[in-house]
Write an enzyme that holds these catalytic residues in place. Structure first.
Site, short mmCIF file in Angstrom:
data_model
loop_
_atom_site.label_atom_id
_atom_site.label_comp_id
_atom_site.label_asym_id
_atom_site.label_seq_id
_atom_site.Cartn_x
_atom_site.Cartn_y
_atom_site.Cartn_z
N TYR A 1 24.39 18.22 47.12
CA TYR A 1 25.30 19.31 46.27
C TYR A 1 24.89 19.44 44.93
O TYR A 1 25.46 20.26 44.45
CB TYR A 1 26.82 18.81 46.42
CG TYR A 1 27.31 18.95 47.58
CD1 TYR A 1 26.56 19.20 48.82
CD2 TYR A 1 28.72 18.78 48.13
CE1 TYR A 1 27.13 19.37 50.16
CE2 TYR A 1 29.20 19.00 49.27
CZ TYR A 1 28.62 19.33 50.23
OH TYR A 1 28.97 19.27 51.53
N ASP B 1 32.23 14.49 51.59
CA ASP B 1 32.89 15.71 51.73
C ASP B 1 33.44 16.04 53.34
O ASP B 1 34.56 16.33 53.52
CB ASP B 1 31.92 16.94 51.40
CG ASP B 1 32.62 18.29 51.31
OD1 ASP B 1 33.89 18.33 51.17
OD2 ASP B 1 31.94 19.27 51.13
N ASP C 1 37.60 14.82 55.02
CA ASP C 1 38.37 15.61 55.92
C ASP C 1 38.97 15.32 57.42
O ASP C 1 39.80 15.47 57.89
CB ASP C 1 37.63 17.10 56.07
CG ASP C 1 38.04 18.27 54.65
OD1 ASP C 1 38.46 17.65 53.74
OD2 ASP C 1 37.77 19.38 54.99
N ASP D 1 26.85 8.78 61.08
CA ASP D 1 27.11 9.47 62.32
C ASP D 1 27.82 8.35 63.33
O ASP D 1 29.03 8.67 63.73
CB ASP D 1 26.02 9.87 63.30
CG ASP D 1 24.71 9.01 63.05
OD1 ASP D 1 24.45 8.44 62.11
OD2 ASP D 1 23.81 9.05 64.09
N LYS E 1 22.69 7.04 55.70
CA LYS E 1 21.73 7.58 56.36
C LYS E 1 20.33 6.95 56.16
O LYS E 1 19.55 7.75 56.34
CB LYS E 1 22.03 9.13 56.69
CG LYS E 1 21.06 9.77 57.82
CD LYS E 1 21.87 9.39 59.10
CE LYS E 1 20.92 9.92 60.40
NZ LYS E 1 21.46 9.33 61.59
#
Length: 338
Positions: free
Chosen positions: A123, A233, A237, A209, A175
């Site tokens: 980002y 991010d 949520d 994941d 990751k």
């Protein structure tokens, strides 16, 4: 004691939920000297910019802000206010707690805090197109930039948060199996920092994941989670979804120069002015602000009051299956707090 703070009511439902939140803070016996400032569309209409200098200057003075949801104008070239504030005040830690309040959902007893690095990673916005032949946009490239210092700062913040809040475990989400450098560095630093807290805070690490799957299979295994910007991010949520969505989701952006607290949801212009918005997330953000300034007992009282009003008194706004207005809900929480 009087606390100086910047108050940004925001757009859409922002002024309504902020007004009720201030009511609850007053009921808790706290006195704030609020510097009320504009941001978002309200600021564009009044000053021509979504982040006026007066707002930035106020936060520089107070180092503390309670912010309502904002609308960033689309397609006008204005930068995101949230991104602008993060960069201006080096708000490196985004903190998103999610705790079960309303019973009867798919998951019970969820109590997770996600700590997201706020300034680095994909980002950071270093991207460009590569021309091939006659096509100037044949290939798009984005760079994820992660620094050792940034990794250490956010991971250490997560462990210190766990110590302060009496939390038992920190999960480092990464990751590194694929992104050997940017995510590998985060994992390497995370494991190094974790060793300093052995005996005080348990730690583990998990590929992102698998984390996403485990959250919807056994969320009770998570306590504090720490991860990089984009993963945070997305997962924040998901974590909010475990407890009913963004209507009950507060957030904090903590930096070296200031701390800004907010409801995570948007400005909901479709219901603005109708008096039906749920102010819980903004109130919970205010409770986080009280924790930050050392008023943990009052912060706990506000959180407990919200739970009591929703569960025991069954006073709920429309999104929670009730019919209470924003003001009725706010007054009920204020009574409980007082």
């Amino acid at each position: 004691m009087t606390y100086d703070a910047t108050l940004i009511p925001g757009d859409g439902i922002g002024p309504e939920i902020t007004r009720e939140t201030v009511r609850v803070l007053e009921a808790a016996g706290l006195e704030f000297h609020w510097e009320e400032e504009l941001a978002g569309m309200a600021a564009v209409e009044a000053t021509g910019t979504p982040l006026p200098d007066a707002t930035v200057d106020s936060i520089r003075r107070t180092h503390l802000a309670l912010k309502g949801p904002l609308t960033t104008p689309v397609g006008t070239g204005f930068r995101s206010v949230n991104v602008g504030l993060r960069k201006e005040f080096e708000l490196f830690a985004n903190v998103r707690p999610a705790r079960t309040i309303v019973p009867g959902g798919r998951f019970e007893n969820v109590d997770i805090v996600l700590v997201r690095e706020n300034l680095e990673g994909l980002y950071i916005g270093v991207e460009h197109f590569v021309q091939i032949g006659d096509d100037p946009r044949a290939v798009g490239e984005s760079m994820a930039i992660v620094t050792r210092a940034g990794c250490e700062r956010i991971v250490r913040y997560a462990f210190e948060y766990a110590v302060r809040q009496g939390r038992k475990k920190v999960t480092i989400v990464h990751k590194a199996n694929i992104l050997k450098m940017v995510s590998g560095l985060f994992l390497e630093v995370g494991r190094t920092v974790a060793k300093e807290y052995e005996g005080r805070v348990e730690s583990n690490d998990m590929i992102v994941d698998n984390t996403a799957m485990q959250l919807v299979m056994r969320p009770e295994q998570f306590d504090v989670m720490v991860t990089t910007n984009m993963f945070g991010d997305i997962l924040s949520d998901e974590v909010s979804g475990l407890v009913g969505g963004l209507g009950l989701a507060p957030g904090a952006n903590i930096g070296t120069k200031a701390a800004i607290f907010e409801a995570v949801h948007g400005s909901a212009p479709d219901i603005a002015g109708k008096g039906v918005a749920n102010p819980s997330a903004q109130m919970l953000a205010a409770a986080m602000m009280l924790d930050h300034i050392g008023e943990q007992d009052r912060g706990h009282r506000i959180r407990q009051a919200i739970a009591d009003v929703i569960v025991r008194e069954n006073i709920r706004t429309r999104d929670l299956g009730g019919s209470a207005s924003t003001e009725e809900f706010g007054r009920a929480v204020a009574r409980q707090v007082a």
